[in-house]
Scaffold this motif. Structure first.
Motif, PDB file in Angstrom:
ATOM      1  N   GLY A  69      -7.331   0.582 -10.383  1.00 33.92           N
ATOM      2  CA  GLY A  69      -6.570   0.090 -11.527  1.00 33.92           C
ATOM      3  C   GLY A  69      -5.928  -1.264 -11.352  1.00 33.92           C
ATOM      4  O   GLY A  69      -5.218  -1.732 -12.248  1.00 33.92           O
ATOM      5  N   LEU A  70      -6.168  -1.925 -10.196  1.00 27.03           N
ATOM      6  CA  LEU A  70      -5.610  -3.255  -9.984  1.00 27.03           C
ATOM      7  C   LEU A  70      -6.467  -4.302 -10.687  1.00 27.03           C
ATOM      8  O   LEU A  70      -7.665  -4.104 -10.915  1.00 27.03           O
ATOM      9  CB  LEU A  70      -5.553  -3.593  -8.489  1.00 27.03           C
ATOM     10  CG  LEU A  70      -4.420  -2.995  -7.652  1.00 27.03           C
ATOM     11  CD1 LEU A  70      -4.614  -1.497  -7.444  1.00 27.03           C
ATOM     12  CD2 LEU A  70      -4.334  -3.704  -6.295  1.00 27.03           C
ATOM     13  N   GLN A  71      -5.864  -5.429 -11.011  1.00 27.36           N
ATOM     14  CA  GLN A  71      -6.616  -6.599 -11.423  1.00 27.36           C
ATOM     15  C   GLN A  71      -7.034  -7.339 -10.153  1.00 27.36           C
ATOM     16  O   GLN A  71      -6.343  -7.275  -9.134  1.00 27.36           O
ATOM     17  CB  GLN A  71      -5.775  -7.484 -12.327  1.00 27.36           C
ATOM     18  CG  GLN A  71      -5.311  -6.760 -13.593  1.00 27.36           C
ATOM     19  CD  GLN A  71      -4.629  -7.686 -14.562  1.00 27.36           C
ATOM     20  OE1 GLN A  71      -5.228  -8.622 -15.063  1.00 27.36           O
ATOM     21  NE2 GLN A  71      -3.353  -7.422 -14.837  1.00 27.36           N
ATOM     22  N   THR A  72      -8.163  -8.032 -10.204  1.00 27.33           N
ATOM     23  CA  THR A  72      -8.714  -8.581  -8.968  1.00 27.33           C
ATOM     24  C   THR A  72      -9.199 -10.014  -9.132  1.00 27.33           C
ATOM     25  O   THR A  72      -9.523 -10.463 -10.236  1.00 27.33           O
ATOM     26  CB  THR A  72      -9.890  -7.726  -8.460  1.00 27.33           C
ATOM     27  OG1 THR A  72     -10.929  -7.716  -9.452  1.00 27.33           O
ATOM     28  CG2 THR A  72      -9.447  -6.298  -8.167  1.00 27.33           C
ATOM     29  N   TYR A  73      -9.261 -10.698  -7.985  1.00 30.20           N
ATOM     30  CA  TYR A  73      -9.793 -12.061  -7.922  1.00 30.20           C
ATOM     31  C   TYR A  73     -10.600 -12.193  -6.643  1.00 30.20           C
ATOM     32  O   TYR A  73     -10.106 -11.879  -5.553  1.00 30.20           O
ATOM     33  CB  TYR A  73      -8.650 -13.083  -7.922  1.00 30.20           C
ATOM     34  CG  TYR A  73      -9.108 -14.514  -7.734  1.00 30.20           C
ATOM     35  CD1 TYR A  73      -9.599 -15.247  -8.811  1.00 30.20           C
ATOM     36  CD2 TYR A  73      -9.064 -15.118  -6.482  1.00 30.20           C
ATOM     37  CE1 TYR A  73     -10.027 -16.558  -8.645  1.00 30.20           C
ATOM     38  CE2 TYR A  73      -9.487 -16.426  -6.307  1.00 30.20           C
ATOM     39  CZ  TYR A  73      -9.969 -17.146  -7.394  1.00 30.20           C
ATOM     40  OH  TYR A  73     -10.400 -18.437  -7.222  1.00 30.20           O
ATOM     41  N   ILE A 111       0.179  -9.803 -15.374  1.00 30.48           N
ATOM     42  CA  ILE A 111       0.309  -9.985 -13.930  1.00 30.48           C
ATOM     43  C   ILE A 111       1.783 -10.135 -13.561  1.00 30.48           C
ATOM     44  O   ILE A 111       2.465 -11.036 -14.036  1.00 30.48           O
ATOM     45  CB  ILE A 111      -0.479 -11.213 -13.445  1.00 30.48           C
ATOM     46  CG1 ILE A 111      -1.975 -10.965 -13.571  1.00 30.48           C
ATOM     47  CG2 ILE A 111      -0.134 -11.530 -11.986  1.00 30.48           C
ATOM     48  CD1 ILE A 111      -2.820 -12.146 -13.191  1.00 30.48           C
ATOM     49  N   GLN A 112       2.245  -9.231 -12.721  1.00 24.72           N
ATOM     50  CA  GLN A 112       3.640  -9.278 -12.286  1.00 24.72           C
ATOM     51  C   GLN A 112       3.785  -9.355 -10.774  1.00 24.72           C
ATOM     52  O   GLN A 112       4.814  -9.818 -10.276  1.00 24.72           O
ATOM     53  CB  GLN A 112       4.385  -8.046 -12.817  1.00 24.72           C
ATOM     54  CG  GLN A 112       4.462  -7.979 -14.330  1.00 24.72           C
ATOM     55  CD  GLN A 112       5.202  -6.748 -14.819  1.00 24.72           C
ATOM     56  OE1 GLN A 112       5.810  -6.009 -14.040  1.00 24.72           O
ATOM     57  NE2 GLN A 112       5.150  -6.505 -16.118  1.00 24.72           N
ATOM     58  N   TRP A 123       5.712  -1.167  -7.295  1.00 27.58           N
ATOM     59  CA  TRP A 123       4.893  -1.941  -8.218  1.00 27.58           C
ATOM     60  C   TRP A 123       4.076  -1.006  -9.105  1.00 27.58           C
ATOM     61  O   TRP A 123       4.087   0.206  -8.927  1.00 27.58           O
ATOM     62  CB  TRP A 123       3.946  -2.862  -7.453  1.00 27.58           C
ATOM     63  CG  TRP A 123       4.604  -3.934  -6.637  1.00 27.58           C
ATOM     64  CD1 TRP A 123       5.942  -4.187  -6.511  1.00 27.58           C
ATOM     65  CD2 TRP A 123       3.941  -4.900  -5.813  1.00 27.58           C
ATOM     66  NE1 TRP A 123       6.158  -5.252  -5.669  1.00 27.58           N
ATOM     67  CE2 TRP A 123       4.946  -5.709  -5.227  1.00 27.58           C
ATOM     68  CE3 TRP A 123       2.609  -5.162  -5.513  1.00 27.58           C
ATOM     69  CZ2 TRP A 123       4.633  -6.764  -4.362  1.00 27.58           C
ATOM     70  CZ3 TRP A 123       2.300  -6.212  -4.654  1.00 27.58           C
ATOM     71  CH2 TRP A 123       3.305  -7.007  -4.090  1.00 27.58           C
ATOM     72  N   GLN A 124       3.338  -1.614 -10.034  1.00 27.73           N
ATOM     73  CA  GLN A 124       2.393  -0.893 -10.876  1.00 27.73           C
ATOM     74  C   GLN A 124       0.993  -1.431 -10.604  1.00 27.73           C
ATOM     75  O   GLN A 124       0.796  -2.650 -10.526  1.00 27.73           O
ATOM     76  CB  GLN A 124       2.735  -1.073 -12.362  1.00 27.73           C
ATOM     77  CG  GLN A 124       4.103  -0.545 -12.755  1.00 27.73           C
ATOM     78  CD  GLN A 124       4.212   0.955 -12.585  1.00 27.73           C
ATOM     79  OE1 GLN A 124       3.278   1.700 -12.907  1.00 27.73           O
ATOM     80  NE2 GLN A 124       5.351   1.411 -12.082  1.00 27.73           N
ATOM     81  N   ALA A 125       0.026  -0.536 -10.470  1.00 29.96           N
ATOM     82  CA  ALA A 125      -1.344  -0.972 -10.171  1.00 29.96           C
ATOM     83  C   ALA A 125      -1.871  -1.921 -11.240  1.00 29.96           C
ATOM     84  O   ALA A 125      -2.472  -2.957 -10.930  1.00 29.96           O
ATOM     85  CB  ALA A 125      -2.262   0.244 -10.040  1.00 29.96           C
ATOM     86  N   GLY A 126      -1.638  -1.598 -12.494  1.00 27.45           N
ATOM     87  CA  GLY A 126      -2.213  -2.379 -13.582  1.00 27.45           C
ATOM     88  C   GLY A 126      -1.660  -3.776 -13.726  1.00 27.45           C
ATOM     89  O   GLY A 126      -2.280  -4.625 -14.383  1.00 27.45           O
ATOM     90  N   SER A 168      -8.433   4.938  -2.957  1.00 26.08           N
ATOM     91  CA  SER A 168      -7.218   5.721  -2.710  1.00 26.08           C
ATOM     92  C   SER A 168      -6.245   5.032  -1.762  1.00 26.08           C
ATOM     93  O   SER A 168      -5.099   5.468  -1.624  1.00 26.08           O
ATOM     94  CB  SER A 168      -7.591   7.094  -2.143  1.00 26.08           C
ATOM     95  OG  SER A 168      -8.324   6.954  -0.935  1.00 26.08           O
ATOM     96  N   SER A 169      -6.691   3.944  -1.105  1.00 22.31           N
ATOM     97  CA  SER A 169      -5.822   3.263  -0.139  1.00 22.31           C
ATOM     98  C   SER A 169      -4.709   2.470  -0.808  1.00 22.31           C
ATOM     99  O   SER A 169      -3.698   2.162  -0.173  1.00 22.31           O
ATOM    100  CB  SER A 169      -6.650   2.317   0.740  1.00 22.31           C
ATOM    101  OG  SER A 169      -7.150   1.216  -0.019  1.00 22.31           O
ATOM    102  N   PHE A 170      -4.864   2.136  -2.076  1.00 24.38           N
ATOM    103  CA  PHE A 170      -3.920   1.224  -2.713  1.00 24.38           C
ATOM    104  C   PHE A 170      -2.661   1.908  -3.238  1.00 24.38           C
ATOM    105  O   PHE A 170      -1.567   1.346  -3.158  1.00 24.38           O
ATOM    106  CB  PHE A 170      -4.615   0.461  -3.851  1.00 24.38           C
ATOM    107  CG  PHE A 170      -5.652  -0.501  -3.373  1.00 24.38           C
ATOM    108  CD1 PHE A 170      -5.295  -1.773  -2.940  1.00 24.38           C
ATOM    109  CD2 PHE A 170      -6.990  -0.141  -3.324  1.00 24.38           C
ATOM    110  CE1 PHE A 170      -6.246  -2.670  -2.473  1.00 24.38           C
ATOM    111  CE2 PHE A 170      -7.957  -1.024  -2.864  1.00 24.38           C
ATOM    112  CZ  PHE A 170      -7.586  -2.289  -2.436  1.00 24.38           C
ATOM    113  N   ALA A 171      -2.796   3.097  -3.784  1.00 24.32           N
ATOM    114  CA  ALA A 171      -1.656   3.748  -4.432  1.00 24.32           C
ATOM    115  C   ALA A 171      -0.448   3.929  -3.521  1.00 24.32           C
ATOM    116  O   ALA A 171       0.689   3.649  -3.944  1.00 24.32           O
ATOM    117  CB  ALA A 171      -2.084   5.088  -5.028  1.00 24.32           C
ATOM    118  N   PRO A 172      -0.617   4.381  -2.261  1.00 25.02           N
ATOM    119  CA  PRO A 172       0.579   4.558  -1.419  1.00 25.02           C
ATOM    120  C   PRO A 172       1.374   3.271  -1.231  1.00 25.02           C
ATOM    121  O   PRO A 172       2.611   3.287  -1.298  1.00 25.02           O
ATOM    122  CB  PRO A 172      -0.002   5.060  -0.091  1.00 25.02           C
ATOM    123  CG  PRO A 172      -1.279   5.726  -0.467  1.00 25.02           C
ATOM    124  CD  PRO A 172      -1.830   4.891  -1.587  1.00 25.02           C
TER     125      PRO A 172
END
Length: 206
Positions: free
Chosen positions: A184-188, A7-8, A162-165, A151-155
C-alpha cells in the motif's frame, strides 16, 4: 503515479540511493585478502541463504563474522570484512544534500536490507546517514524481515506512527518496490541523484 497531495512521509533505501555499492568489487577485495575465490565467497556467503538470514537478524555482529570465518575456512575479522564493504561503496553526496532539504518538510526514515554488523558500524562507513535520519535509521536485521516481502513494511510503518498510503518509498530494487506497492505504499524507482533531483522538481516535492 505518485499522489502528490497525499505524500506525508518518506522511506529511503541505502545501497544504490545514498551510495553506489559495487558487489563485484566487494567480492574481488575479499578474494585478494582471504585467498578464497570470489565465486566461492559468493556461493558460500551470499547465495547459500546465510546472508539473507543475517539480513533478517538471525546473527548478531560477532556471530555473523564468526560464521563467515567458518564458511570461508579463513580467520577473517570484522574490521577486514567492514573495510571491504566500505571500499566497495561510493557515497552519493547529492542524495544526502537532497535528503537534508526534504527533511525540513517531511518526516523521513531509512530501511536497508542489511545485517547487524553493518548496522552497528554504519556511522563509520556512511556517517551522513545517522546525521540525517537520527533515530529513524533502520536495518532489516532490526525489523526481522527484508523488503522483498510486502509484510515487512507494516511493522515499521506502524511503529513510526505513519500510514502506508501516504508513505513514499525511494528504492532501487524492483522487487522491493513491488512488495511496497503491494503493502500500500507509494513508490519511486531511484536511478541516480540527478534524475531524482529532476523528478522531485517535476513532482513539486522539492
Amino acid at each position: 503515479m505518485v499522489g502528490l497531495a497525499t505524500i506525508q512521509t518518506l522511506l529511503f533505501d541505502m545501497d544504490g540511493v545514498f551510495c553506489h555499492y559495487d558487489f563485484r568489487y566487494h567480492l574481488t577485495l575479499l578474494e585478494e585478502w582471504t585467498g578464497v575465490s570470489a565465486a566461492e565467497i559468493d556461493e558460500r556467503i551470499f547465495k547459500s541463504g546465510f546472508e539473507d538470514a543475517a539480513n533478517r537478524g538471525h546473527y548478531g555482529g560477532d556471530a555473523y563474522i564468526d560464521e563467515i570465518a567458518r564458511l570461508l575456512q579463513f580467520p577473517i575479522d570484522a574490521e577486514t570484512w567492514l573495510l571491504a564493504r566500505a571500499q566497495a561503496m561510493t557515497p552519493y553526496p547529492k542524495t544526502a544534500a537532497i535528503a537534508r532539504r526534504l527533511k525540513d518538510h517531511y518526516p523521513m526514515a531509512l530501511l536497508s536490507n542489511n545485517g547487524w554488523l553493518l548496522r552497528e558500524n554504519i556511522s563509520r562507513i556512511l556517517p551522513e546517514l545517522p546525521e540525517i535520519f537520527e533515530r529513524r535509521l533502520f536495518f532489516s536485521a532490526e525489523t526481522g524481515a527484508s523488503k522483498e516481502k510486502a509484510s515487512s513494511f507494516a511493522p515499521l510503518i506502524n511503529m513510526l506512527g505513519w500510514q502506508a498510503g501516504t508513505t513514499w518509498l525511494i528504492d532501487v530494487n524492483p522487487v522491493n518496490i513491488s512488495a511496497a506497492s503491494e503493502a500500500g505504499l507509494q513508490t519511486y524507482h531511484f536511478s541516480g541523484p540527478i534524475a531524482f533531483t529532476t523528478d522531485l522538481i517535476h513532482l513539486g516535492l522539492d
